[in-house]
Design a protein around this motif. Structure first.
Motif, PDB file in Angstrom:
ATOM      1  N   ALA A  63       0.891  -1.262   0.144  1.00 55.48           N
ATOM      2  CA  ALA A  63      -0.010  -0.063   0.039  1.00 55.48           C
ATOM      3  C   ALA A  63       0.800   0.988   0.024  1.00 55.48           C
ATOM      4  N   ASP A  64       1.820   1.445   1.059  1.00 55.70           N
ATOM      5  CA  ASP A  64       2.783   2.509   0.816  1.00 55.70           C
ATOM      6  C   ASP A  64       3.622   2.540  -0.230  1.00 55.70           C
ATOM      7  N   THR A  65       4.095   1.494  -0.993  1.00 59.87           N
ATOM      8  CA  THR A  65       4.871   1.580  -2.302  1.00 59.87           C
ATOM      9  C   THR A  65       4.078   1.913  -3.501  1.00 59.87           C
ATOM     10  N   GLU A  66       2.654   1.761  -3.408  1.00 59.04           N
ATOM     11  CA  GLU A  66       1.726   1.968  -4.435  1.00 59.04           C
ATOM     12  C   GLU A  66       1.375   3.359  -4.161  1.00 59.04           C
ATOM     13  N   THR A  67       1.440   4.103  -2.979  1.00 61.35           N
ATOM     14  CA  THR A  67       1.211   5.493  -2.903  1.00 61.35           C
ATOM     15  C   THR A  67       2.444   5.969  -3.677  1.00 61.35           C
ATOM     16  N   ALA A  68       3.589   5.802  -3.095  1.00 59.38           N
ATOM     17  CA  ALA A  68       4.719   6.293  -4.045  1.00 59.38           C
ATOM     18  C   ALA A  68       5.018   6.195  -5.483  1.00 59.38           C
ATOM     19  N   TYR A  69       4.353   4.997  -6.118  1.00 58.84           N
ATOM     20  CA  TYR A  69       4.338   4.888  -7.701  1.00 58.84           C
ATOM     21  C   TYR A  69       3.371   5.901  -8.102  1.00 58.84           C
ATOM     22  N   ALA A  70       2.252   5.990  -7.356  1.00 58.75           N
ATOM     23  CA  ALA A  70       1.179   7.036  -7.899  1.00 58.75           C
ATOM     24  C   ALA A  70       1.658   8.149  -8.133  1.00 58.75           C
ATOM     25  N   PHE A  71       2.459   8.887  -7.210  1.00 53.00           N
ATOM     26  CA  PHE A  71       3.159  10.201  -7.236  1.00 53.00           C
ATOM     27  C   PHE A  71       4.312  10.059  -8.431  1.00 53.00           C
ATOM     28  N   ARG A  72       5.064   8.990  -8.564  1.00 52.24           N
ATOM     29  CA  ARG A  72       5.992   8.960  -9.560  1.00 52.24           C
ATOM     30  C   ARG A  72       5.469   8.782 -10.964  1.00 52.24           C
ATOM     31  N   LEU A  73       4.469   7.850 -11.174  1.00 52.15           N
ATOM     32  CA  LEU A  73       4.056   8.041 -12.615  1.00 52.15           C
ATOM     33  C   LEU A  73       3.399   9.227 -12.953  1.00 52.15           C
ATOM     34  N   ARG A  74       2.547  10.042 -12.088  1.00 52.43           N
ATOM     35  CA  ARG A  74       2.251  11.053 -12.508  1.00 52.43           C
ATOM     36  C   ARG A  74       3.129  12.234 -12.674  1.00 52.43           C
ATOM     37  N   GLN A  75       4.184  12.280 -11.988  1.00 53.14           N
ATOM     38  CA  GLN A  75       5.405  13.317 -11.865  1.00 53.14           C
ATOM     39  C   GLN A  75       5.992  12.996 -13.317  1.00 53.14           C
ATOM     40  N   THR A  76       6.278  11.529 -13.682  1.00 54.45           N
ATOM     41  CA  THR A  76       6.904  11.512 -14.797  1.00 54.45           C
ATOM     42  C   THR A  76       6.158  12.008 -16.013  1.00 54.45           C
ATOM     43  N   VAL A  77       4.973  11.839 -16.314  1.00 54.83           N
ATOM     44  CA  VAL A  77       4.204  12.163 -17.241  1.00 54.83           C
ATOM     45  C   VAL A  77       3.985  13.737 -17.228  1.00 54.83           C
ATOM     46  N   ALA A  78       3.881  14.336 -16.271  1.00 53.62           N
ATOM     47  CA  ALA A  78       3.651  15.988 -16.016  1.00 53.62           C
ATOM     48  C   ALA A  78       4.914  16.828 -16.225  1.00 53.62           C
ATOM     49  N   GLU A  79       5.939  16.156 -15.746  1.00 48.35           N
ATOM     50  CA  GLU A  79       7.368  16.990 -15.713  1.00 48.35           C
ATOM     51  C   GLU A  79       8.378  16.463 -16.476  1.00 48.35           C
ATOM     52  N   ALA A  80       9.276  17.554 -16.958  1.00 47.02           N
ATOM     53  CA  ALA A  80      10.182  17.254 -17.908  1.00 47.02           C
ATOM     54  C   ALA A  80      11.518  16.310 -16.819  1.00 47.02           C
ATOM     55  N   HIS A  81      11.778  15.372 -17.188  1.00 44.89           N
ATOM     56  CA  HIS A  81      12.877  14.629 -16.493  1.00 44.89           C
ATOM     57  C   HIS A  81      13.037  14.714 -14.951  1.00 44.89           C
ATOM     58  N   HIS A  82      11.840  14.243 -14.463  1.00 48.05           N
ATOM     59  CA  HIS A  82      11.278  14.643 -12.907  1.00 48.05           C
ATOM     60  C   HIS A  82      12.439  13.735 -12.373  1.00 48.05           C
ATOM     61  N   LEU A  83      13.283  13.967 -11.152  1.00 48.80           N
ATOM     62  CA  LEU A  83      13.958  13.563 -10.169  1.00 48.80           C
ATOM     63  C   LEU A  83      12.962  12.829  -8.831  1.00 48.80           C
ATOM     64  N   ILE A  84      12.962  11.426  -8.793  1.00 52.00           N
ATOM     65  CA  ILE A  84      12.026  10.651  -7.942  1.00 52.00           C
ATOM     66  C   ILE A  84      12.645  10.856  -6.430  1.00 52.00           C
ATOM     67  N   GLN A  85      11.961  10.900  -5.639  1.00 52.24           N
ATOM     68  CA  GLN A  85      12.055  11.037  -4.235  1.00 52.24           C
ATOM     69  C   GLN A  85      12.263   9.600  -3.509  1.00 52.24           C
ATOM     70  N   PRO A  86      13.279   8.942  -3.293  1.00 50.54           N
ATOM     71  CA  PRO A  86      13.219   7.700  -2.679  1.00 50.54           C
ATOM     72  C   PRO A  86      12.877   7.840  -1.289  1.00 50.54           C
ATOM     73  N   TYR A  87      12.370   6.664  -0.702  1.00 53.33           N
ATOM     74  CA  TYR A  87      11.811   6.635   0.936  1.00 53.33           C
ATOM     75  C   TYR A  87      12.262   5.595   1.513  1.00 53.33           C
ATOM     76  N   ASP A  88      12.504   5.613   2.742  1.00 55.93           N
ATOM     77  CA  ASP A  88      13.079   4.312   3.646  1.00 55.93           C
ATOM     78  C   ASP A  88      11.773   3.647   4.297  1.00 55.93           C
ATOM     79  N   GLN A  89      11.699   2.317   3.536  1.00 51.14           N
ATOM     80  CA  GLN A  89      10.432   1.391   3.819  1.00 51.14           C
ATOM     81  C   GLN A  89      10.819   0.997   5.143  1.00 51.14           C
TER      82      GLN A  89
END
Length: 164
Positions: A63-89
């Motif tokens: 569930a937590d990872t899917e939340t992170a993917y939600a953000f990553r997917l959308r920012q990848t589409v919306a922004e030019a060469h987005h920098l992903i924010q890692p997190y401490d699982q």
């Protein structure tokens, strides 16, 4: 690209084999539901060792990872060469003792379904869009989908083993 370079971008690529990432992503919520059907809360909360996750913990992690993917997917589409924010699982996992398997699975399934709607509307145009992960390097929207699918397969295998 060499296999070792692919594994740096997606450490879960070995789980994919030749399977279609979208098929895996779409089927995971139902596969998880089937896997845990009939298992008691006690069984789902049982850790194989103090440092290993129980099925409940894996479901909450998904569930937590899917939340992170939600953000990553959308920012990848919306922004030019987005920098992903890692997190401490492991830091996120500190709260899992207070969650139930049902809460983890329900949350994962809801966010996954929302993500699938987004993915299906973005593909195929978004597949080559570049994004950077600070620990893994430059990847694409397609790499994120492959990572999601491989991550799913990894945890499906773990849950299967824990329930045997």
């Amino acid at each position: 690209m060499a296999q070792d370079q692919i594994e740096i971008l997606n450490p879960y690529v070995r789980f994919l084999r030749d399977e279609d990432p979208l098929t895996i992503i779409a089927s995971t919520p139902d596969r998880l539901t089937q896997l845990i059907a009939g298992a008691t809360d006690e069984k789902l909360s049982l850790r194989p060792s103090p440092k290993k996750w129980a099925v409940r913990d894996i479901l909450c992690h998904l569930a937590d990872t899917e939340t992170a993917y939600a953000f990553r997917l959308r920012q990848t589409v919306a922004e030019a060469h987005h920098l992903i924010q890692p997190y401490d699982q492991d830091a996120f996992a500190a709260a899992y003792e207070e969650r139930t398997s049902k809460e983890g699975l329900d949350t994962f399934s809801a966010i996954r379904n929302w993500n699938l709607l987004f993915i299906r509307s973005a593909v195929p145009a978004a597949l080559p869009k570049a994004v950077t992960h600070p620990e893994r390097g430059t990847m694409t929207f397609k790499t994120i989908l492959e990572t999601m699918a491989g991550h799913d397969l990894n945890h499906l295998t773990q849950i299967t083993a824990l329930l045997q």
